[in-house]
Design a protein around this motif. Structure first.
Motif, PDB file in Angstrom:
ATOM      1  N   GLN A 191       3.135  41.114  90.146  1.00  0.00           N
ATOM      2  CA  GLN A 191       4.189  40.167  90.490  1.00  0.00           C
ATOM      3  C   GLN A 191       4.876  39.644  89.228  1.00  0.00           C
ATOM      4  OE1 GLN A 191       4.526  40.003  93.719  1.00  0.00           O
ATOM      5  NE2 GLN A 191       2.496  40.690  94.372  1.00  0.00           N
ATOM      6  N   LYS A 193       4.938  33.497  96.936  1.00  0.00           N
ATOM      7  CA  LYS A 193       4.400  33.913  95.638  1.00  0.00           C
ATOM      8  C   LYS A 193       4.322  32.728  94.672  1.00  0.00           C
ATOM      9  CE  LYS A 193       4.614  38.252  96.973  1.00  0.00           C
ATOM     10  NZ  LYS A 193       3.406  38.948  97.462  1.00  0.00           N
ATOM     11  N   TYR A 194       5.387  31.934  94.619  1.00  0.00           N
ATOM     12  CA  TYR A 194       5.412  30.787  93.716  1.00  0.00           C
ATOM     13  C   TYR A 194       4.348  29.764  94.106  1.00  0.00           C
ATOM     14  CZ  TYR A 194      10.004  32.525  92.147  1.00  0.00           C
ATOM     15  OH  TYR A 194      11.033  33.285  91.642  1.00  0.00           O
ATOM     16  N   ALA A 216       2.992  31.504  85.005  1.00  0.00           N
ATOM     17  CA  ALA A 216       3.143  30.582  86.131  1.00  0.00           C
ATOM     18  C   ALA A 216       2.812  29.154  85.728  1.00  0.00           C
ATOM     19  CB  ALA A 216       2.260  31.031  87.293  1.00  0.00           C
ATOM     20  N   ILE A 254       2.975  26.849  91.312  1.00  0.00           N
ATOM     21  CA  ILE A 254       4.167  26.191  90.779  1.00  0.00           C
ATOM     22  C   ILE A 254       4.477  24.975  91.654  1.00  0.00           C
ATOM     23  CG2 ILE A 254       6.632  26.465  90.295  1.00  0.00           C
ATOM     24  CD1 ILE A 254       6.022  29.457  89.781  1.00  0.00           C
ATOM     25  N   LYS A 294       9.481  35.003  97.988  1.00  0.00           N
ATOM     26  CA  LYS A 294       9.271  34.309  96.722  1.00  0.00           C
ATOM     27  C   LYS A 294       8.592  32.949  96.871  1.00  0.00           C
ATOM     28  CE  LYS A 294      12.668  36.532  93.715  1.00  0.00           C
ATOM     29  NZ  LYS A 294      13.805  36.283  92.792  1.00  0.00           N
ATOM     30  N   ARG A 334       5.417  35.723  84.916  1.00  0.00           N
ATOM     31  CA  ARG A 334       4.253  36.554  85.236  1.00  0.00           C
ATOM     32  C   ARG A 334       3.342  35.783  86.188  1.00  0.00           C
ATOM     33  NH1 ARG A 334       1.172  40.304  80.889  1.00  0.00           N
ATOM     34  NH2 ARG A 334      -0.381  41.212  82.271  1.00  0.00           N
ATOM     35  N   LEU A 335       3.325  36.217  87.446  1.00  0.00           N
ATOM     36  CA  LEU A 335       2.556  35.513  88.473  1.00  0.00           C
ATOM     37  C   LEU A 335       1.213  36.163  88.752  1.00  0.00           C
ATOM     38  CD1 LEU A 335       5.262  34.712  91.181  1.00  0.00           C
ATOM     39  CD2 LEU A 335       4.556  33.319  89.228  1.00  0.00           C
ATOM     40  N   ALA A 385       0.884  30.872  93.208  1.00  0.00           N
ATOM     41  CA  ALA A 385       0.678  30.804  91.754  1.00  0.00           C
ATOM     42  C   ALA A 385       0.548  29.367  91.260  1.00  0.00           C
ATOM     43  CB  ALA A 385       1.823  31.501  91.028  1.00  0.00           C
TER      44      ALA A 385
END
Length: 205
Positions: free
Chosen positions: A93, A143-144, A118, A149, A140, A88-89, A147
């Motif tokens: 997302q 997005k990562y 995340a 990561i 991706k 769950r970002l 967030a």
């Protein structure tokens, strides 16, 4: 009268068309996504849209098996390796990395049982398939990184070999910076000392 379809994902012929086939104007939220039933396996939510992946090839699954096994064996006690679990970002997302390194606390947590947050992740790994090239190379990683990561790996196929592209988050820009490209052997010191023989893909452990 319910709309009938001949085949859609895991549905049987003659079943009513599920509500998730037609998204709302503003797209689905994670809450919508978590309430859905009958979705094909490994469906992802990206930018409010449902993403359906094609069935994975043998090579793809063999890479996942090797990475998950080796990363879990080599990880320190406070970290664990997982595979194919949603993360769950944000509001719209919820992607599903192929392999994840999460905290042992998150791994052992009973709820939520179907996804991670995340902040649970140290590393997200995507093994590129023909239908996921743009998502794994462009969508991706953004997005990562956004967030927070810390690490991201992208694995591509060159003939029957694996090539691993390794990235680390730059906190000043919230973008990933490349730190290495690995053939045959993946050896790195982050997020912990890792040494994986990439030629062992598909072989007995």
């Amino acid at each position: 009268m319910a709309v009938q379809i001949s085949h859609y994902g895991g549905l049987m012929p003659g079943e009513p068309l599920p509500d998730w086939v037609i998204p709302p104007h503003e797209g689905f939220t994670v809450e919508d996504f978590l309430r859905m039933r009958g979705l094909p396996r490994h469906t992802e939510l990206i930018d409010g849209s449902l993403i359906f992946g094609s069935p994975p090839e043998k090579w793809h699954r063999q890479v996942l098996s090797l990475l998950r096994r080796e990363l879990d064996l080599q990880a320190p006690p406070h970290l664990r390796a997982e595979r194919e679990m949603a993360v769950r970002l944000g509001k719209r997302q919820m992607p599903e990395p192929d392999v994840l390194i999460v905290t042992a606390e998150a791994f052992e947590r009973e709820q939520p049982s179907t996804y991670y947050f995340a902040e649970d992740l140290v590393l997200a790994v995507e093994v590129v398939s023909p239908d996921s090239e743009e998502r794994d190379r462009e969508t991706k990683p953004l997005k990562y990184a956004k967030a927070g990561i810390p690490h991201y790996w992208r694995i591509e196929r060159a003939d029957s070999d694996a090539v691993v592209y390794v990235y680390e988050l730059d906190p000043a820009t919230d973008r990933y910076l490349p730190t290495g490209i690995f053939h045959e052997r993946l050896k790195t010191g982050v997020p912990f000392p890792i040494d994986i023989d990439l030629t062992a893909i598909g072989k007995r452990g």
